[in-house]
Design a protein around this motif. Structure first.
Motif, PDB file in Angstrom:
ATOM      1  N   ARG A  96      17.425  -5.819 -23.026  1.00  0.00           N
ATOM      2  CA  ARG A  96      17.682  -7.057 -23.759  1.00  0.00           C
ATOM      3  C   ARG A  96      16.524  -7.377 -24.701  1.00  0.00           C
ATOM      4  NH1 ARG A  96      18.923 -13.043 -21.313  1.00  0.00           N
ATOM      5  NH2 ARG A  96      19.487 -13.963 -23.307  1.00  0.00           N
ATOM      6  N   ALA A  97      15.306  -7.179 -24.237  1.00  0.00           N
ATOM      7  CA  ALA A  97      14.132  -7.410 -25.084  1.00  0.00           C
ATOM      8  C   ALA A  97      14.137  -6.446 -26.271  1.00  0.00           C
ATOM      9  CB  ALA A  97      12.851  -7.252 -24.270  1.00  0.00           C
ATOM     10  N   LYS A  98      14.542  -5.210 -26.053  1.00  0.00           N
ATOM     11  CA  LYS A  98      14.598  -4.224 -27.134  1.00  0.00           C
ATOM     12  C   LYS A  98      15.662  -4.603 -28.158  1.00  0.00           C
ATOM     13  CE  LYS A  98      13.911  -0.235 -29.150  1.00  0.00           C
ATOM     14  NZ  LYS A  98      13.124  -0.341 -30.342  1.00  0.00           N
ATOM     15  N   ARG A  99      16.836  -5.044 -27.678  1.00  0.00           N
ATOM     16  CA  ARG A  99      17.900  -5.465 -28.598  1.00  0.00           C
ATOM     17  C   ARG A  99      17.453  -6.675 -29.421  1.00  0.00           C
ATOM     18  NH1 ARG A  99      21.235  -4.811 -24.088  1.00  0.00           N
ATOM     19  NH2 ARG A  99      21.426  -7.066 -23.904  1.00  0.00           N
ATOM     20  N   LEU A 100      16.798  -7.621 -28.773  1.00  0.00           N
ATOM     21  CA  LEU A 100      16.315  -8.803 -29.487  1.00  0.00           C
ATOM     22  C   LEU A 100      15.244  -8.408 -30.502  1.00  0.00           C
ATOM     23  CD1 LEU A 100      16.461 -11.857 -29.856  1.00  0.00           C
ATOM     24  CD2 LEU A 100      14.734 -12.076 -28.059  1.00  0.00           C
ATOM     25  N   ALA A 101      14.366  -7.487 -30.140  1.00  0.00           N
ATOM     26  CA  ALA A 101      13.328  -7.034 -31.076  1.00  0.00           C
ATOM     27  C   ALA A 101      13.953  -6.367 -32.291  1.00  0.00           C
ATOM     28  CB  ALA A 101      12.377  -6.072 -30.371  1.00  0.00           C
ATOM     29  N   ASP A 102      14.974  -5.549 -32.072  1.00  0.00           N
ATOM     30  CA  ASP A 102      15.652  -4.910 -33.205  1.00  0.00           C
ATOM     31  C   ASP A 102      16.318  -5.946 -34.102  1.00  0.00           C
ATOM     32  OD1 ASP A 102      14.855  -2.441 -32.283  1.00  0.00           O
ATOM     33  OD2 ASP A 102      16.761  -1.984 -31.295  1.00  0.00           O
TER      34      ASP A 102
END
Length: 156
Positions: free
Chosen positions: A6-12
């Motif tokens: 989820r953190a990776k998706r938000l960062a993208d």
């Protein structure tokens, strides 16, 4: 605590929204087309986001771009909140990416290594082997040396 996916998706998502807004939505002349968003990292609790950027230009343009990003931080954060739809919009921190400087340093070191290799190659062009072409001992040589020692021919 949120999961890493989820953190990776938000960062993208943050990286895409900030890049698009810088390209189309913000009219600050300090930002122009010189700023490139290279990476975004979000903390595990999704409260803070670090946006890495590079600036094409000299030190003056880098300082101007940093000031422009700081002044546009509120607009960019509200745009991220609108696109993400999360309960708490992460705070944005802009950090100049050190990747171009690191790459330049590595290239300089590789050039020095190439020059050093060329000097060694020039110095060894006419050189010959110190102990012959094959400096390693062979089992046949060891047997001949042992036979000489047992016959008494060797000096004592």
């Amino acid at each position: 605590m949120a999961d890493n996916a989820r953190a990776k998706r938000l960062a993208d998502l943050i990286r895409e929204v900030v890049a698009q807004k810088l390209q189309r939505g913000i009219k600050d002349p300090r930002l122009g087309s010189h700023v490139t968003i290279t990476d975004t990292r979000v903390t595990g609790d999704l409260r803070e986001a670090t946006v890495f950027y590079t600036v094409y230009g000299d030190d003056e343009e880098r300082k101007a771009a940093a000031a422009g990003l700081e002044s546009a931080k509120g607009i960019l954060r509200s745009e991220v909140g609108r696109a993400a739809g999360v309960k708490f919009t992460p705070t944005l921190t802009f950090v100049a990416d050190a990747l171009p400087d690191t790459a330049r340093t590595i290239e300089d070191l590789l050039d020095k290594a190439r020059q050093s290799d060329a000097k060694v190659r020039e110095a060894s062009a006419g050189a010959s082997y110190a102990g012959g072409a094959d400096p390693y001992r062979k089992p046949a040589d060891d047997e001949a040396a042992d036979a000489t020692d047992t016959d008494g021919d060797a000096s004592e």
